[in-house]
Design a protein around this motif. Structure first.
Motif, PDB file in Angstrom:
ATOM      1  N   GLU A 123      -8.401  -5.449   0.809  1.00  0.00           N
ATOM      2  CA  GLU A 123      -8.344  -5.091   2.305  1.00  0.00           C
ATOM      3  C   GLU A 123      -8.057  -6.471   2.889  1.00  0.00           C
ATOM      4  O   GLU A 123      -8.348  -7.446   2.528  1.00  0.00           O
ATOM      5  N   GLU A 175      -5.144  -8.335   8.981  1.00  0.00           N
ATOM      6  CA  GLU A 175      -4.048  -7.361   9.412  1.00  0.00           C
ATOM      7  C   GLU A 175      -4.775  -6.309  10.239  1.00  0.00           C
ATOM      8  O   GLU A 175      -4.182  -5.072  10.481  1.00  0.00           O
ATOM      9  N   LYS A 176      -6.180  -6.256  10.401  1.00  0.00           N
ATOM     10  CA  LYS A 176      -6.921  -5.187  11.131  1.00  0.00           C
ATOM     11  C   LYS A 176      -6.695  -5.135  12.715  1.00  0.00           C
ATOM     12  O   LYS A 176      -6.409  -5.866  13.246  1.00  0.00           O
ATOM     13  N   ASN A 187      -8.091  -0.474   9.117  1.00  0.00           N
ATOM     14  CA  ASN A 187      -8.240  -1.536   8.235  1.00  0.00           C
ATOM     15  C   ASN A 187      -6.841  -1.322   7.433  1.00  0.00           C
ATOM     16  O   ASN A 187      -6.053  -0.197   7.203  1.00  0.00           O
ATOM     17  N   ASN A 188      -5.949  -2.442   7.008  1.00  0.00           N
ATOM     18  CA  ASN A 188      -4.980  -2.413   6.154  1.00  0.00           C
ATOM     19  C   ASN A 188      -5.187  -2.921   4.744  1.00  0.00           C
ATOM     20  O   ASN A 188      -5.935  -3.907   4.831  1.00  0.00           O
TER      21      ASN A 188
END
Length: 45
Positions: free
Chosen positions: A9, A13-14, A19-20
């Protein structure tokens, strides 16, 4: 070359509550046991 792929995770980048994840590749065999293997060129998938 055999490898393990881990999805990690990426909290920085969220976006909008989503989530990314990034894929990280780790060799499954120590490099001293591998010969004549291609070198990664930096490309993704």
């Amino acid at each position: 070359m055999p490898y393990y792929r881990f999805y990690v995770e990426l909290p920085e980048e969220k976006r909008a509550g989503l989530n990314n994840y990034g894929a990280y590749y780790v060799p499954a065999v120590e490099k001293e046991y591998l010969t004549n293997m291609p070198v990664w060129d930096g490309s993704f998938n």
